[in-house]
Design a protein around this motif. Sequence first.
Motif, PDB file in Angstrom:
ATOM      1  N   VAL A 101       0.844  -1.201   0.000  1.00  0.00           N
ATOM      2  CA  VAL A 101       0.000   0.000   0.000  1.00  0.00           C
ATOM      3  C   VAL A 101       0.879   1.250   0.000  1.00  0.00           C
ATOM      4  CG1 VAL A 101      -1.644   1.356   1.349  1.00  0.00           C
ATOM      5  CG2 VAL A 101      -1.992  -1.100   1.078  1.00  0.00           C
ATOM      6  N   ASP A 102       1.885   1.271   0.850  1.00  0.00           N
ATOM      7  CA  ASP A 102       2.771   2.433   0.933  1.00  0.00           C
ATOM      8  C   ASP A 102       3.500   2.655  -0.385  1.00  0.00           C
ATOM      9  OD1 ASP A 102       3.941   4.585   2.437  1.00  0.00           O
ATOM     10  OD2 ASP A 102       5.786   3.411   2.538  1.00  0.00           O
ATOM     11  N   ALA A 103       3.973   1.570  -1.013  1.00  0.00           N
ATOM     12  CA  ALA A 103       4.688   1.700  -2.287  1.00  0.00           C
ATOM     13  C   ALA A 103       3.766   2.234  -3.383  1.00  0.00           C
ATOM     14  CB  ALA A 103       5.270   0.343  -2.690  1.00  0.00           C
ATOM     15  N   ALA A 104       2.516   1.766  -3.411  1.00  0.00           N
ATOM     16  CA  ALA A 104       1.558   2.240  -4.421  1.00  0.00           C
ATOM     17  C   ALA A 104       1.246   3.723  -4.228  1.00  0.00           C
ATOM     18  CB  ALA A 104       0.280   1.412  -4.360  1.00  0.00           C
ATOM     19  N   ILE A 105       1.119   4.161  -2.972  1.00  0.00           N
ATOM     20  CA  ILE A 105       0.855   5.574  -2.695  1.00  0.00           C
ATOM     21  C   ILE A 105       2.040   6.441  -3.131  1.00  0.00           C
ATOM     22  CG2 ILE A 105       0.549   7.252  -0.834  1.00  0.00           C
ATOM     23  CD1 ILE A 105      -1.131   5.081   0.611  1.00  0.00           C
ATOM     24  N   GLN A 106       3.253   5.978  -2.855  1.00  0.00           N
ATOM     25  CA  GLN A 106       4.438   6.724  -3.298  1.00  0.00           C
ATOM     26  C   GLN A 106       4.496   6.790  -4.819  1.00  0.00           C
ATOM     27  OE1 GLN A 106       8.275   6.044  -1.301  1.00  0.00           O
ATOM     28  NE2 GLN A 106       7.215   4.656   0.085  1.00  0.00           N
ATOM     29  N   ASP A 107       4.150   5.668  -5.465  1.00  0.00           N
ATOM     30  CA  ASP A 107       4.149   5.624  -6.926  1.00  0.00           C
ATOM     31  C   ASP A 107       3.139   6.611  -7.497  1.00  0.00           C
ATOM     32  OD1 ASP A 107       4.927   4.790  -9.409  1.00  0.00           O
ATOM     33  OD2 ASP A 107       3.782   2.930  -9.395  1.00  0.00           O
ATOM     34  N   ALA A 108       1.924   6.640  -6.902  1.00  0.00           N
ATOM     35  CA  ALA A 108       0.874   7.540  -7.390  1.00  0.00           C
ATOM     36  C   ALA A 108       1.256   9.002  -7.183  1.00  0.00           C
ATOM     37  CB  ALA A 108      -0.446   7.240  -6.672  1.00  0.00           C
TER      38      ALA A 108
END
Length: 204
Positions: A101-108
């Motif tokens: 979840v954290d990685a996806a938020i950083q990516d977005a």
Amino acid sequence: VVSDVASGQLDRRLRWDTRDERGDIAASINQMSLQMRNTMEDALRGKAQLEAVLASMVEGVLVIDRDRKLILINPRGREMLSVWTDYEGRAVPEVIRSAEVDAAIQDAASRNEVVVREIEIYAEKTRMLLMHASRFPDTEPRSGTVVVFHDVTELRRVDDVRRDFIANASHELRTPLTSIGGFADTLAQGDSSPEDQAKYLDVI
């Protein structure tokens, strides 16, 4: 009166009815106080409507500021992610124990397009969540990221059941079909005696 209005007492009015500059100032202050009260009431109504919408959604919603601190999690999001503590102003990894979840938020946060991920969450119960994360436009005064979670646990379970059924059915049908095909080929050659043919047909 001005101090009271500044401190939030928006019902205060300045009683002054002279027709000079002081009267004009008093009327302006009263008008300002009324406008502030109307603006505040509109903001509170909008906030209540937004909270009602978020509370009734079947999707989980997260709003994160530009510093990756949580601003809002709706009730469904709290349930999906098992967030039962105070979260406002805290970093995402402190509240949501999922590196994905954290990685996806950083990516977005670093892209203009929507980031879509399917993530397995291990909280009070294991869930499969379809995650859509999108950055706010840079023109917004408070840039950040909004994340929407769809619970697809039951859909994935049904898919697994369907795949297992097809695999099992194929396996169970393969053996008898092989026998039928073999005996049918033997019959097609026409070299068998009537007794053998009857036996083969009986097996088929």
